[in-house]
Write a protein that holds these residues in place. Structure first.
Motif, PDB file in Angstrom:
ATOM      1  N   GLY A 158      11.050   7.425   5.829  1.00 14.35           N
ATOM      2  CA  GLY A 158      10.429   8.361   4.897  1.00 14.35           C
ATOM      3  C   GLY A 158      11.052   8.321   3.515  1.00 14.35           C
ATOM      4  N   ASP A 159      12.334   7.959   3.454  1.00 13.72           N
ATOM      5  CA  ASP A 159      13.015   7.877   2.163  1.00 13.72           C
ATOM      6  C   ASP A 159      12.641   6.631   1.380  1.00 13.72           C
TER       7      ASP A 159
ATOM      8  N   ASP B  16       0.825  -1.212   0.000  1.00 16.78           N
ATOM      9  CA  ASP B  16       0.000   0.000   0.000  1.00 16.78           C
ATOM     10  C   ASP B  16       0.859   1.260   0.000  1.00 16.78           C
ATOM     11  N   GLY B  17       1.952   1.208  -0.755  1.00 18.23           N
ATOM     12  CA  GLY B  17       2.831   2.361  -0.871  1.00 18.23           C
ATOM     13  C   GLY B  17       3.759   2.582   0.301  1.00 18.23           C
ATOM     14  N   MET B  18       3.660   1.727   1.325  1.00 18.11           N
ATOM     15  CA  MET B  18       4.495   1.881   2.506  1.00 18.11           C
ATOM     16  C   MET B  18       5.545   0.778   2.558  1.00 18.11           C
ATOM     17  N   PRO B  19       6.797   1.094   2.875  1.00 18.15           N
ATOM     18  CA  PRO B  19       7.846   0.076   2.933  1.00 18.15           C
ATOM     19  C   PRO B  19       7.666  -0.835   4.129  1.00 18.15           C
ATOM     20  N   GLN B  20       8.070  -2.096   3.974  1.00 16.61           N
ATOM     21  CA  GLN B  20       8.038  -3.051   5.064  1.00 16.61           C
ATOM     22  C   GLN B  20       9.430  -3.151   5.681  1.00 16.61           C
ATOM     23  N   GLU B  21       9.487  -3.647   6.897  1.00 21.43           N
ATOM     24  CA  GLU B  21      10.770  -3.761   7.587  1.00 21.43           C
ATOM     25  C   GLU B  21      11.704  -4.675   6.811  1.00 21.43           C
ATOM     26  N   ASN B  22      12.940  -4.217   6.613  1.00 22.43           N
ATOM     27  CA  ASN B  22      13.924  -4.973   5.850  1.00 22.43           C
ATOM     28  C   ASN B  22      15.298  -4.676   6.424  1.00 22.43           C
ATOM     29  N   LYS B  23      15.988  -5.709   6.900  1.00 17.51           N
ATOM     30  CA  LYS B  23      17.285  -5.502   7.557  1.00 17.51           C
ATOM     31  C   LYS B  23      18.335  -4.945   6.614  1.00 17.51           C
ATOM     32  N   HIS B  24      18.166  -5.163   5.309  1.00 18.45           N
ATOM     33  CA  HIS B  24      19.171  -4.705   4.357  1.00 18.45           C
ATOM     34  C   HIS B  24      19.134  -3.193   4.146  1.00 18.45           C
ATOM     35  N   VAL B  25      18.037  -2.556   4.501  1.00 16.64           N
ATOM     36  CA  VAL B  25      17.951  -1.106   4.339  1.00 16.64           C
ATOM     37  C   VAL B  25      17.628  -0.434   5.671  1.00 16.64           C
ATOM     38  N   SER B  26      18.075  -1.058   6.757  1.00 18.04           N
ATOM     39  CA  SER B  26      17.775  -0.531   8.081  1.00 18.04           C
ATOM     40  C   SER B  26      18.454   0.814   8.329  1.00 18.04           C
ATOM     41  N   HIS B  27      19.490   1.144   7.549  1.00 23.75           N
ATOM     42  CA  HIS B  27      20.203   2.414   7.731  1.00 23.75           C
ATOM     43  C   HIS B  27      19.509   3.574   7.032  1.00 23.75           C
ATOM     44  N   VAL B  28      18.426   3.288   6.280  1.00 28.49           N
ATOM     45  CA  VAL B  28      17.729   4.323   5.520  1.00 28.49           C
ATOM     46  C   VAL B  28      16.504   4.784   6.288  1.00 28.49           C
TER      47      VAL B  28
ATOM     48  N   THR C 243       8.412   9.251  -2.756  1.00 30.94           N
ATOM     49  CA  THR C 243       9.706   9.896  -2.539  1.00 30.94           C
ATOM     50  C   THR C 243      10.794   9.215  -3.344  1.00 30.94           C
ATOM     51  N   ARG C 244      10.841   7.887  -3.287  1.00 32.08           N
ATOM     52  CA  ARG C 244      11.852   7.129  -4.040  1.00 32.08           C
ATOM     53  C   ARG C 244      11.707   7.360  -5.528  1.00 32.08           C
ATOM     54  N   CYS C 245      10.473   7.286  -6.029  1.00 33.94           N
ATOM     55  CA  CYS C 245      10.234   7.431  -7.458  1.00 33.94           C
ATOM     56  C   CYS C 245      10.679   8.795  -7.950  1.00 33.94           C
ATOM     57  N   ALA C 246      10.352   9.836  -7.201  1.00 31.47           N
ATOM     58  CA  ALA C 246      10.747  11.186  -7.601  1.00 31.47           C
ATOM     59  C   ALA C 246      12.266  11.316  -7.690  1.00 31.47           C
TER      60      ALA C 246
ATOM     61  N   ASP D 152       3.907   6.029 -13.390  1.00 30.74           N
ATOM     62  CA  ASP D 152       4.934   6.947 -12.893  1.00 30.74           C
ATOM     63  C   ASP D 152       6.031   7.239 -13.911  1.00 30.74           C
ATOM     64  N   PHE D 153       6.667   6.184 -14.427  1.00 27.93           N
ATOM     65  CA  PHE D 153       7.854   6.380 -15.256  1.00 27.93           C
ATOM     66  C   PHE D 153       7.526   6.907 -16.648  1.00 27.93           C
ATOM     67  N   LEU D 154       6.592   6.260 -17.333  1.00 26.22           N
ATOM     68  CA  LEU D 154       6.330   6.632 -18.723  1.00 26.22           C
ATOM     69  C   LEU D 154       5.830   8.068 -18.854  1.00 26.22           C
ATOM     70  N   PRO D 155       4.861   8.518 -18.047  1.00 31.21           N
ATOM     71  CA  PRO D 155       4.420   9.913 -18.198  1.00 31.21           C
ATOM     72  C   PRO D 155       5.527  10.928 -17.929  1.00 31.21           C
ATOM     73  N   ALA D 156       6.288  10.713 -16.851  1.00 26.84           N
ATOM     74  CA  ALA D 156       7.333  11.669 -16.498  1.00 26.84           C
ATOM     75  C   ALA D 156       8.451  11.689 -17.528  1.00 26.84           C
ATOM     76  N   LEU D 157       8.856  10.515 -17.989  1.00 34.00           N
ATOM     77  CA  LEU D 157       9.947  10.457 -18.963  1.00 34.00           C
ATOM     78  C   LEU D 157       9.485  10.860 -20.348  1.00 34.00           C
ATOM     79  N   SER D 158       8.230  10.613 -20.659  1.00 34.60           N
ATOM     80  CA  SER D 158       7.687  11.096 -21.923  1.00 34.60           C
ATOM     81  C   SER D 158       7.707  12.622 -21.960  1.00 34.60           C
ATOM     82  N   ALA D 159       7.345  13.231 -20.850  1.00 39.55           N
ATOM     83  CA  ALA D 159       7.390  14.694 -20.767  1.00 39.55           C
ATOM     84  C   ALA D 159       8.816  15.220 -20.883  1.00 39.55           C
ATOM     85  N   ALA D 160       9.791  14.385 -20.496  1.00 38.80           N
ATOM     86  CA  ALA D 160      11.206  14.775 -20.585  1.00 38.80           C
ATOM     87  C   ALA D 160      11.807  14.444 -21.949  1.00 38.80           C
TER      88      ALA D 160
END
Length: 269
Positions: free
Chosen positions: A18-19, A3-15, A24-27, A54-62
């Motif tokens: 909110g990031d 649902d757009g929210m990250p789940q707990e993951n030990k590999h990215v515990s230093h991040v 936020t990540r996509c932007a 997300d990707f196609l509209p933004a990159l198409s505009a670019a």
């Protein structure tokens, strides 16, 4: 991600949590892509929904056009190219790759006219992930290159890029460099099985973009890991028609705090 929210993951515990939230990540991903100002962009592990929304509209505009791999998985690879400079004349959707032939567009050619410019084939890959799936990875490269060679239109050069899920010291590197895997090649510290050496040869002469210093380099794929870090993403090209004039290495120094140093740009001409 749920649902757009990250789940707990030990590999990215230093991040910070909110990031990791997708908007936020996509932007930030889109900012990096647009800032790079590349003619061709290869993405891996892209969800079809995220690509369309997300990707196609933004990159198409670019200024980009693009395609996502058609497969039965939840994610795939996606290739984007600069509209007005390149056009896709052929595509092949493989189990672990998307192969496109991109032709230069002439500014003088009118609508519907054949530009007749140079064409480059782009093989965007995300090879089998398990460390012991050496044979599968080499077969996936073989299948893509044979499909391109046998059925693709005339092209002046080839670029193979993406997540190889193996280090530069691997059967995949041997296969691309020498057109076949010779006996005695090792991968992850083990000599590869004999059946890997029997995978059908390919017909291209290829060279790899070298990352420096390889002993300490790592990529987005393993950034969060606290144990082994190694280069899993590679770029190969045909040196007879293309040359590497610069490279952008995202991380050139590694410390206990995962510090990063200045980037070096990657470009192929």
């Amino acid at each position: 991600m749920r649902d757009g929210m990250p789940q707990e993951n030990k590999h990215v515990s230093h991040v910070a949590i909110g990031d990791l939230i997708w908007p936020t990540r996509c932007a930030r991903i889109l900012d990096e892509i647009i800032l790079a100002n590349a003619d061709v962009v290869c993405l891996q592990e892209v969800e079809p929904t995220a690509f369309e929304r997300d990707f196609l509209p933004a990159l198409s505009a670019a200024g980009y056009d693009g395609k996502i791999q058609q497969n039965d998985h939840d994610v795939g690879v996606a290739t984007m190219w600069r509209r007005g400079r390149l056009r896709c004349t052929w595509e092949s959707h493989r189990s672990r790759s998307l192969v496109t032939v991109l032709q230069e567009q002439s500014e003088s050619a009118g609508p519907g006219q054949s530009e007749g410019g140079r064409a480059a084939a782009v093989v965007n890959v995300h090879l089998q992930g398990h460390a012991r799936e050496t044979l599968a990875r080499v077969k996936q490269l073989s299948s893509s290159l044979r499909q391109l060679s046998n059925h693709g239109p005339r092209h002046h050069g080839v670029v193979i890029a993406g997540d190889f899920n193996c280090s530069p010291q691997s059967a995949c590197s041997a296969y691309l460099a020498f057109r076949a895997v010779m006996p005695g090649v090792t991968e992850y510290g083990r000599e590869v099985a004999a059946d890997v050496t029997r995978v059908q040869h390919h017909s291209y002469s290829l060279e790899r973009v070298v990352y420096q210093p390889e002993a300490t380099s790592f990529t987005f794929t393993t950034l969060g890991a606290r144990s082994w870090c190694g280069v899993l993403d590679h770029i190969w090209y045909t040196p007879s028609s293309l040359r590497c004039v610069a490279r952008r290495q995202l991380f050139t120094e590694v410390s206990d705090d995962l510090d990063v140093s200045r980037p070096i740009e990657n470009r192929l001409f």
